[in-house]
Scaffold this active site. Structure first.
Site, PDB file in Angstrom:
ATOM      1  N   ARG A   1     -18.763   6.235 -10.965  1.00  0.00           N
ATOM      2  CA  ARG A   1     -17.558   6.569 -10.214  1.00  0.00           C
ATOM      3  C   ARG A   1     -16.889   7.775 -10.860  1.00  0.00           C
ATOM      4  NH1 ARG A   1     -13.118   1.905  -9.047  1.00  0.00           N
ATOM      5  NH2 ARG A   1     -12.742   2.199 -11.277  1.00  0.00           N
TER       6      ARG A   1
ATOM      7  N   LYS B   1      -0.899  -0.408 -10.670  1.00  0.00           N
ATOM      8  CA  LYS B   1      -1.168   0.567  -9.612  1.00  0.00           C
ATOM      9  C   LYS B   1      -1.021  -0.096  -8.244  1.00  0.00           C
ATOM     10  CE  LYS B   1      -6.169  -0.266  -9.866  1.00  0.00           C
ATOM     11  NZ  LYS B   1      -7.491   0.333 -10.032  1.00  0.00           N
TER      12      LYS B   1
ATOM     13  N   TYR C   1      -1.256 -12.050  23.965  1.00  0.00           N
ATOM     14  CA  TYR C   1      -1.890 -10.927  24.647  1.00  0.00           C
ATOM     15  C   TYR C   1      -3.335 -11.261  25.052  1.00  0.00           C
ATOM     16  CZ  TYR C   1       1.922  -7.833  23.186  1.00  0.00           C
ATOM     17  OH  TYR C   1       3.152  -7.239  23.007  1.00  0.00           O
TER      18      TYR C   1
ATOM     19  N   MET D   1       2.140  -7.557  16.739  1.00  0.00           N
ATOM     20  CA  MET D   1       2.643  -6.675  15.686  1.00  0.00           C
ATOM     21  C   MET D   1       3.613  -7.407  14.767  1.00  0.00           C
ATOM     22  SD  MET D   1       4.689  -3.058  15.962  1.00  0.00           S
ATOM     23  CE  MET D   1       3.296  -2.154  16.633  1.00  0.00           C
TER      24      MET D   1
END
EC number: 5.1.1.1
Length: 814
Positions: free
Chosen positions: A582, A483, A709, A758
């Site tokens: 759950r 998954k 930055y 980024m």
């Protein structure tokens, strides 16, 4: 095909045991590729190399209820056809099927170009006729009959490859399949070692066309032209090729790229824009044109169809390589003809230098001295800058090669020498026999073409799976969780590898994950752990097996099952709530669950639950209570059902810490990647994932100057700062900037400084000898994945699943 067992037994003169009226529409011969058992019989094919008999128990477990076998099995619930010879059985059935079908047919044989022409013809003709073709390269004594059995009543045209490798094979192939239209491609030296002469090889291939009405053949080979005219002068013969005497040929200068290619078809001439102009491609195009003309397609339509041809995966592939090299990979086969084609191919690339990596030529009946004398002459004509010879035989003739030549006994010796590190800005041709595994060299050469990569070692994953299996009983099944894109590693690639190694089940979270795997050819049983209501159609259509965790979900799925018209017991998996709170059925719901299950057309394939704290020694008492609840409730459910489903509750940490509770199956997830909380087990596992990049630039930052930055980092002294091309868009969290996290450079940890951008981040490299282009490890040796996860303040699962899809996944497999 669509026959009853009785019909099949009559056609093949075989014995039936069981229900003779059952319908068979599909034959399966590989236990790994069964994705639907409906109307499917398993053919246990016996060859010198393998026996399908040993997979019978496996396919029965998958739900197959009809077996075709040479040896009767002791199982009264299984329908059986007993045959003396499984291969002859298959051929006899296919022959009957072909001869009783109303279909036009094209049969393709030859040495080179069979698969590409089959695919091209299919692309060009499938819109004109309902067409069936050989899958992949199914052209052998087994592959051809299996291809033929695909023919359905709706089909108007069949296009089939026919291959042989030794004398007397084509007679058997032609007995099964006798095409109306024959196509003989280029005759080369492939498999020639098994024939006493080229004439014997050609005559063997020509046997396919005994009953053909028309034969297209490449007559650039004079012996082919002579033999086919002697043998089949009464048939309609159409020749194609690059020589001017052919019925279909080229009239223009193929090297003049300012002009279209001018084609001559008998007395007719027309032009086509063809970009790839090597001999093999042009010859294949001529064959294609001939057959399209035979089907009366007008020239304009032929032009449109050739323009629209999709790229077919060729055995020659070009790959961007490290150090501005271009890699031409042809590691499928090696003979003189394919060597010539490869040399033509590299001539189209404008690089200042070319180098060749060449192995022993194995499939040849020529004297070694004569063979390598001819090979060296061909190679010398190309004026390679460097030639690398791999194999003891070819290396002994190194003096025949004019270029700077290096010799190696095997591929590993070549790789270990690192001589390819000196090659830059050139074309590197990889030409090798399959035995030498030249693809290993390709993987190394292309490995760094992407600066930032997630490298997945499939061998390590297999090792980790096998280690966990060693803790289990031999009969205990294993389910692999794939998954969330297989924890970020690549769902299809991991699933395909695990399927090849006979994993019992795959687990996905949502139906669309399972559907994607099915579409890509994954046939292993797949459990959908969280099937959403809108996905039930897809679950049923793609033979996925849903987790059922509530009465509401069971009723909704059953409604869809009824609407689908399903006739067989559909496999489902019952989730029990044992303390995680759950999903799952609670004990007071079991009686109502049983009542509903017994009224529905479903089969409980497994009963399972999930341990919440199996990795935490302090929670052992809680875990044992979960196991006790599971034992009680699953046993009660089994008693009331009246049959024995699979039971499973152990996850990766459960396998290592609570092995006694393995039941019939276990589930492995993060354990196969090599992660565990158990330090003793950790020593036994292998790292399987590495997140890597390279240094883009190194800058000198003076005392007081800032980096990145918001000026979050200011140098306290003159500092070397490296910039690497990976950032938060690649899955690196911003919170590990400004010396929270480290990366590995030349086996030392270097701190991340400033704000993570980024697409980039900056590293303090004052403490390490580093240069631009050096490799950087985000994880998984120094730092390890576990250590990196601690920087991030999270678990390894989140780190892996957060890695962006734009990061190239590279798979290593020996």
């Amino acid at each position: 095909m669509n026959y009853t067992l009785k019909q099949i037994s009559e056609i093949t003169k075989s014995e039936i045991v069981g229900n003779q009226d059952i319908k068979i529409k599909n034959l399966a011969f590989d236990s790994r590729t069964i994705y639907s058992t409906k109307n499917t019989a398993f053919l246990a094919i016996s060859t010198k190399k393998n026996s399908g008999q040993k997979y019978i128990e496996t396919v029965i477990e998958k739900g197959i209820d009809t077996i075709i076998t040479e040896n009767k099995i002791d199982n009264s619930s299984i329908n059986q056809i007993i045959t003396e010879n499984s291969v002859e059985f298959l051929q006899t059935l296919a022959k009957y099927h072909f001869e009783h079908s109303d279909i036009n047919s094209i049969g393709i044989t030859g040495s080179n170009g069979k698969t590409i022409l089959k695919e091209w013809l299919y692309q060009c003709l499938s819109n004109e006729f309902v067409t069936v073709k050989s899958p992949k390269s199914f052209n052998s004594q087994i592959g051809l009959p299996l291809s033929i059995l695909q023919i359905d009543k709706k089909h108007e045209l069949g296009i089939f490859e026919v291959g042989i490798s030794k004398p007397d094979e084509m007679e058997k192939q032609e007995n099964v399949f006798h095409p109306k239209i024959g196509l003989l491609t280029h005759i080369g030296t492939a498999h020639s070692a098994n024939f006493s002469s080229e004439e014997e090889l050609i005559n063997e291939k020509l046997k396919l066309f005994k009953q053909s009405e028309i034969i297209f053949f490449n007559s650039d080979n004079e012996l082919t032209n002579k033999l086919i005219n002697q043998l089949y002068s009464s048939k309609k013969l159409i020749s194609y090729g690059l020589k001017s005497n052919n019925n279909i040929t080229i009239m223009s200068d193929v090297n003049d790229r300012t002009q279209d290619i001018k084609i001559k078809y008998f007395e007719e001439e027309f032009s086509l824009p063809i970009n790839q102009r090597d001999e093999a491609t042009l010859t294949n195009v001529l064959a294609l044109i001939g057959i399209l003309k035979e089907f009366n397609l007008p020239n304009l339509q032929i032009k449109e169809k050739i323009d629209a041809l999709k790229a077919i995966e060729m055995r020659l592939e070009s790959i961007e390589g490290i150090r501005n090299n271009l890699i031409i990979n042809d590691s499928y086969n090696l003979d003189l003809d394919s060597l010539k084609i490869a040399f033509q191919f590299i001539g189209e690339y404008n690089k200042p230098k070319n180098s060749l990596i060449l192995t022993d030529i194995l499939d040849s009946n020529e004297n070694s001295e004569e063979l390598y004398s001819e090979v060296s002459e061909l190679v010398n004509e190309q004026k390679f800058d460097k030639v690398f010879l791999i194999g003891e035989e070819i290396s002994s003739f190194y003096k025949l090669f004019n270029s700077e030549t290096f010799t190696f006994n095997n591929t590993n010796q070549f790789i270990e020498s690192k001589v390819i590190n000196d090659l830059e800005n050139q074309v590197i041709l990889l030409k090798g026999a399959r035995k030498f595994e030249i693809e290993k060299i390709k993987e190394i050469l292309e490995l760094r073409k992407h600066d930032t990569v997630l490298e997945i070692n499939l061998n390590a994953i297999l090792h980790n799976i096998n280690f966990h299996k060693s803790l289990l009983k031999p009969e205990t099944k294993m389910m692999a969780m794939v998954k969330a894109n297989a924890y970020g590693l690549g769902s299809y690639e991991i699933s395909e590898f695990l399927q090849h190694h006979h994993i019992d089940y795959l687990g996905v979270a949502f139906a669309d994950e399972g559907v994607e795997l099915r579409k890509k050819g994954i046939t292993t049983p797949i459990i959908v752990m969280n099937p959403e209501q809108h996905s039930y159609d897809s679950v049923i259509e793609y033979n996925l097996e849903p987790e059922i965790y509530s009465l509401r979900v069971l009723e909704l799925f059953n409604e869809q099952l009824i609407k689908s018209g399903n006739q067989q017991k559909y496999p489902i998996h019952i989730k029990l709530e044992t303390g995680m709170h759950r999903l799952g059925f609670k004990d007071f719901e079991l009686d109502e669950l049983i009542e509903k299950l017994n009224s529905m057309n479903v089969k409980v394939q497994s009963i399972f639950s999930h341990l919440s704290s199996s990795d935490m020694p302090d929670e052992k008492e809680f875990t044992l209570n979960q196991l006790k609840t599971f034992e009680k409730n699953s046993s009660y459910l089994i008693e009331k059902l009246g049959y024995q489903p699979i039971r499973h509750i152990l996850n990766s940490s459960g396998i290592t810490n609570y092995t006694d509770y393995q039941y019939n199956m276990v589930r492995i997830g993060i354990g196969m990647i090599g992660e565990t909380s158990n330090p003793d087990i950790k020593k036994q596992l292998q790292h399987s994932v590495s997140f890597k990049t390279v240094i883009s630039q190194i800058s000198e930052v003076k005392i007081g100057e800032s980096v990145g930055y918001s000026r979050r980092f200011k140098a306290e002294h003159d500092t070397k700062i490296a910039t690497i091309p990976v950032g938060y868009a690649d899955g690196i969290p911003r919170l590990i900037g400004n010396k929270v996290g480290n990366v590995g450079i030349n086996n030392k940890l270097s701190p991340i400084v400033g704000s993570i951008c980024m697409d980039m981040m900056m590293i303090d490299v004052d403490n390490v000898v580093a240069k631009e282009g050096d490799s950087v490890t985000i994880f998984n040796s120094n730092p390890t994945l576990e250590e990196f996860s601690k920087y991030c303040g999270t678990i390894t699962y989140e780190v892996l699943t957060s890695i962006s899809p734009r990061v190239k996944r590279i798979y290593i497999k020996n």
